[in-house]
Design a protein around this motif. Structure first.
Motif, PDB file in Angstrom:
ATOM      1  N   ASN A 156       0.823  -1.197   0.000  1.00 52.78           N
ATOM      2  CA  ASN A 156       0.000   0.000   0.000  1.00 52.78           C
ATOM      3  C   ASN A 156       0.866   1.259   0.000  1.00 52.78           C
ATOM      4  OD1 ASN A 156      -2.659   1.557   0.677  1.00 52.78           O
ATOM      5  ND2 ASN A 156      -1.247   2.127   2.321  1.00 52.78           N
ATOM      6  N   PHE A 157       1.954   1.231   0.761  1.00 55.80           N
ATOM      7  CA  PHE A 157       2.880   2.357   0.826  1.00 55.80           C
ATOM      8  C   PHE A 157       3.502   2.637  -0.544  1.00 55.80           C
ATOM      9  CE2 PHE A 157       7.210   4.004   1.798  1.00 55.80           C
ATOM     10  CZ  PHE A 157       6.886   5.118   2.557  1.00 55.80           C
ATOM     11  N   LEU A 158       3.722   1.578  -1.326  1.00 46.19           N
ATOM     12  CA  LEU A 158       4.355   1.705  -2.636  1.00 46.19           C
ATOM     13  C   LEU A 158       3.363   2.066  -3.741  1.00 46.19           C
ATOM     14  CD1 LEU A 158       6.587  -1.515  -2.490  1.00 46.19           C
ATOM     15  CD2 LEU A 158       7.311   0.831  -2.009  1.00 46.19           C
ATOM     16  N   ASP A 159       2.073   2.039  -3.438  1.00 47.70           N
ATOM     17  CA  ASP A 159       1.022   2.202  -4.447  1.00 47.70           C
ATOM     18  C   ASP A 159       0.595   3.665  -4.558  1.00 47.70           C
ATOM     19  OD1 ASP A 159      -1.349   0.687  -6.009  1.00 47.70           O
ATOM     20  OD2 ASP A 159      -2.208   2.324  -4.829  1.00 47.70           O
ATOM     21  N   THR A 160       0.567   4.189  -5.772  1.00 44.99           N
ATOM     22  CA  THR A 160       0.148   5.582  -5.982  1.00 44.99           C
ATOM     23  C   THR A 160      -1.241   5.698  -6.593  1.00 44.99           C
ATOM     24  OG1 THR A 160       1.180   5.658  -8.187  1.00 44.99           O
ATOM     25  CG2 THR A 160       2.543   6.337  -6.294  1.00 44.99           C
ATOM     26  N   ALA A 161      -1.781   4.608  -7.129  1.00 41.43           N
ATOM     27  CA  ALA A 161      -3.057   4.674  -7.841  1.00 41.43           C
ATOM     28  C   ALA A 161      -4.238   4.940  -6.899  1.00 41.43           C
ATOM     29  CB  ALA A 161      -3.294   3.370  -8.613  1.00 41.43           C
ATOM     30  N   HIS A 162      -4.039   4.766  -5.592  1.00 41.12           N
ATOM     31  CA  HIS A 162      -5.145   4.984  -4.658  1.00 41.12           C
ATOM     32  C   HIS A 162      -5.176   6.405  -4.088  1.00 41.12           C
ATOM     33  CE1 HIS A 162      -1.950   4.335  -1.642  1.00 41.12           C
ATOM     34  NE2 HIS A 162      -2.772   4.822  -0.728  1.00 41.12           N
ATOM     35  N   VAL A 194      11.594   2.890  -7.570  1.00 42.05           N
ATOM     36  CA  VAL A 194      11.233   3.789  -8.667  1.00 42.05           C
ATOM     37  C   VAL A 194      11.998   5.093  -8.453  1.00 42.05           C
ATOM     38  CG1 VAL A 194       9.387   5.101  -9.780  1.00 42.05           C
ATOM     39  CG2 VAL A 194       8.952   2.773  -8.964  1.00 42.05           C
ATOM     40  N   PRO A 195      12.996   5.371  -9.274  1.00 39.97           N
ATOM     41  CA  PRO A 195      13.829   6.556  -9.054  1.00 39.97           C
ATOM     42  C   PRO A 195      13.163   7.864  -9.434  1.00 39.97           C
ATOM     43  CG  PRO A 195      14.564   5.367 -11.004  1.00 39.97           C
ATOM     44  CD  PRO A 195      13.516   4.514 -10.361  1.00 39.97           C
ATOM     45  N   ASP A 196      12.121   7.815 -10.280  1.00 38.51           N
ATOM     46  CA  ASP A 196      11.533   9.060 -10.763  1.00 38.51           C
ATOM     47  C   ASP A 196      10.042   8.865 -10.995  1.00 38.51           C
ATOM     48  OD1 ASP A 196      11.236  11.621 -11.736  1.00 38.51           O
ATOM     49  OD2 ASP A 196      11.895  11.115 -13.755  1.00 38.51           O
ATOM     50  N   TRP A 213       2.941  19.818  -7.932  1.00 39.59           N
ATOM     51  CA  TRP A 213       3.522  18.618  -8.507  1.00 39.59           C
ATOM     52  C   TRP A 213       4.708  18.205  -7.639  1.00 39.59           C
ATOM     53  CZ3 TRP A 213       1.261  15.674 -11.998  1.00 39.59           C
ATOM     54  CH2 TRP A 213       0.291  16.226 -12.826  1.00 39.59           C
ATOM     55  N   VAL A 214       4.770  16.932  -7.338  1.00 34.53           N
ATOM     56  CA  VAL A 214       5.769  16.432  -6.400  1.00 34.53           C
ATOM     57  C   VAL A 214       6.596  15.334  -7.062  1.00 34.53           C
ATOM     58  CG1 VAL A 214       6.162  15.439  -4.112  1.00 34.53           C
ATOM     59  CG2 VAL A 214       4.186  16.932  -4.502  1.00 34.53           C
ATOM     60  N   ALA A 215       7.909  15.441  -6.921  1.00 42.46           N
ATOM     61  CA  ALA A 215       8.814  14.405  -7.422  1.00 42.46           C
ATOM     62  C   ALA A 215       8.986  13.343  -6.341  1.00 42.46           C
ATOM     63  CB  ALA A 215      10.163  15.014  -7.781  1.00 42.46           C
ATOM     64  N   TYR A 216       8.647  12.098  -6.691  1.00 44.14           N
ATOM     65  CA  TYR A 216       8.716  10.971  -5.769  1.00 44.14           C
ATOM     66  C   TYR A 216       9.892  10.070  -6.123  1.00 44.14           C
ATOM     67  CZ  TYR A 216       4.211  11.151  -3.266  1.00 44.14           C
ATOM     68  OH  TYR A 216       3.178  11.469  -2.434  1.00 44.14           O
ATOM     69  N   ARG A 217      10.418   9.413  -5.099  1.00 43.59           N
ATOM     70  CA  ARG A 217      11.399   8.353  -5.299  1.00 43.59           C
ATOM     71  C   ARG A 217      11.102   7.252  -4.281  1.00 43.59           C
ATOM     72  NH1 ARG A 217      16.653   7.665  -7.397  1.00 43.59           N
ATOM     73  NH2 ARG A 217      17.837   6.043  -6.352  1.00 43.59           N
ATOM     74  N   LEU A 227      11.154   3.133   1.689  1.00 41.81           N
ATOM     75  CA  LEU A 227      11.454   4.553   1.846  1.00 41.81           C
ATOM     76  C   LEU A 227      10.868   5.337   0.677  1.00 41.81           C
ATOM     77  CD1 LEU A 227      13.101   6.836   3.321  1.00 41.81           C
ATOM     78  CD2 LEU A 227      14.973   6.290   1.738  1.00 41.81           C
ATOM     79  N   LEU A 228      10.233   6.462   1.006  1.00 44.11           N
ATOM     80  CA  LEU A 228       9.747   7.404   0.004  1.00 44.11           C
ATOM     81  C   LEU A 228      10.400   8.747   0.260  1.00 44.11           C
ATOM     82  CD1 LEU A 228       7.790   8.684  -2.108  1.00 44.11           C
ATOM     83  CD2 LEU A 228       6.116   8.889  -0.240  1.00 44.11           C
ATOM     84  N   THR A 229      11.059   9.292  -0.757  1.00 50.97           N
ATOM     85  CA  THR A 229      11.558  10.666  -0.676  1.00 50.97           C
ATOM     86  C   THR A 229      10.742  11.501  -1.649  1.00 50.97           C
ATOM     87  OG1 THR A 229      13.273  10.246  -2.343  1.00 50.97           O
ATOM     88  CG2 THR A 229      13.878   9.942  -0.041  1.00 50.97           C
ATOM     89  N   LYS A 230      10.460  12.750  -1.252  1.00 48.97           N
ATOM     90  CA  LYS A 230       9.592  13.581  -2.088  1.00 48.97           C
ATOM     91  C   LYS A 230      10.031  15.037  -2.002  1.00 48.97           C
ATOM     92  CE  LYS A 230       5.339  13.680  -0.454  1.00 48.97           C
ATOM     93  NZ  LYS A 230       4.060  13.216   0.147  1.00 48.97           N
ATOM     94  N   LYS A 231       9.870  15.732  -3.106  1.00 42.72           N
ATOM     95  CA  LYS A 231      10.220  17.156  -3.168  1.00 42.72           C
ATOM     96  C   LYS A 231       9.228  17.851  -4.088  1.00 42.72           C
ATOM     97  CE  LYS A 231      12.928  20.809  -2.537  1.00 42.72           C
ATOM     98  NZ  LYS A 231      12.052  21.813  -3.194  1.00 42.72           N
ATOM     99  N   ALA A 232       8.460  18.789  -3.512  1.00 43.74           N
ATOM    100  CA  ALA A 232       7.524  19.565  -4.310  1.00 43.74           C
ATOM    101  C   ALA A 232       8.263  20.640  -5.083  1.00 43.74           C
ATOM    102  CB  ALA A 232       6.460  20.188  -3.412  1.00 43.74           C
TER     103      ALA A 232
END
Length: 326
Positions: A156-162, A194-196, A213-217, A227-232
């Protein structure tokens, strides 16, 4: 008492927050159906199987006395290495080496107490993950006890479609449900990531004041952590979220999150409240999924938006993981 080796045995798992044992213990915890006791001998954190080898009583019901763990039933005292040091009923008796509690490896990392069997490797990738180049401010959230398997929580943590459905108005919006094309790339240890990835989020973090818009890794760290890193866009603070799940039973787990942020304006309770809100949205859906064990051998449908989930399931299979999957 010994446990049968399993693929899960080679991985270090978190079982409690360090702050929970600061008083010295003993503290009862569970790792993959195995009851353990954490305690502090005055110099080091210790972990034993939560069973006295004398008559099977729970050592976690005892007390720490003179740097030794004392059984609540007959008062046998055990040193940090597990050896029995004193039998009150026979004060002149010197217990032999075989009179010992079953000791586990234990270390502290990311504000959590991690344990592994005596023979488990203390090197990557099985050891507690080393996290570099993340914001210095770190805050532990949880624990959250969840009535589903640890792999379900990780997926669930890795899923973005929800995002636009479960976290509508927070991490996603119904007019941005489309999942963009993305690539899954294994790291040096073969763990998928997923690097990008680029996502629209109405409120990407507790700090956010507007949509962006947020860049996810994404990076899988172990069978039960990621681990999720993010930068808006713009001057938004850098953030990262680490998920730590400990399987307590095959279909139940205990979960923590570590928030890493470069923001120094919001108080801790605001950051914790944000994470509590997000996970409170996930929990009812997670606990509704059937089966609770994550199907890695078929039984559920996939689409192109599920690339990372599928890669995670295949990686679990390749690792031989059996606890929490079916």
């Amino acid at each position: 008492m010994t446990t049968c080796p399993t693929p899960e045995s080679s991985w270090w798992l978190p079982v409690a927050a360090v702050s929970d044992v600061n008083g010295g213990g003993p503290l009862a915890v569970t790792r993959c159906d195995q009851p353990l006791v954490l305690w502090h001998d005055g110099a080091e954190l210790r972990a034993f199987t939560d069973r006295c080898p004398h008559r099977g009583a729970r050592l976690s019901m005892g007390r720490v006395h003179g740097g030794q763990l004392e059984c609540p039933y007959h008062g046998w005292r055990f040193g940090g290495d597990g050896r029995c040091r004193h039998v009150p009923a026979l004060p002149d008796f010197t217990p032999p080496a075989g009179h010992a509690a079953h000791a586990w490896q234990v270390r502290e990392a990311h504000g959590l107490c991690w344990v592994a069997p005596a023979g488990a490797s203390a090197e990557p990738p099985h050891a507690p993950p080393l996290l570099a180049d993340l914001p210095a401010r770190r805050l532990l959230c949880g624990p959250y006890d969840v009535a589903t398997s640890a792999p379900r929580v990780v997926e669930n943590f890795l899923d973005t479609a929800h995002f636009g459905l479960v976290h509508e108005g927070w991490l996603g919006a119904r007019d941005h449900l489309r999942v963009p094309d993305y690539q899954v790339v294994p790291d040096a240890h073969g763990r998928p990531g997923v690097p990008d990835y680029r996502a629209w989020q109405p409120r990407a973090s507790a700090v956010a004041g507007a949509g962006a818009w947020v860049a996810y890794r994404y990076q899988v760290l172990s069978p039960y952590s990621a681990l999720l890193t993010k930068k808006a866009e713009g001057d938004a603070p850098q953030e990262a979220y680490a998920l730590w799940a400990c399987p307590t039973e095959p279909d139940r787990c205990r979960v923590w999150f570590t928030i890493f942020t470069s923001d120094d304006t919001l108080p801790d309770d605001a950051l914790v409240a944000f994470q509590d809100t997000i996970f409170s949205q996930d929990r009812p859906v997670l606990e509704s999924q059937h089966p609770r064990l994550l199907p890695v051998s078929g039984g559920e449908l996939h689409c192109a938006a599920d690339r990372l989930s599928v890669a995670y399931r295949r990686w679990l299979q390749a690792q031989g993981i059996t606890f929490g999957v079916c």
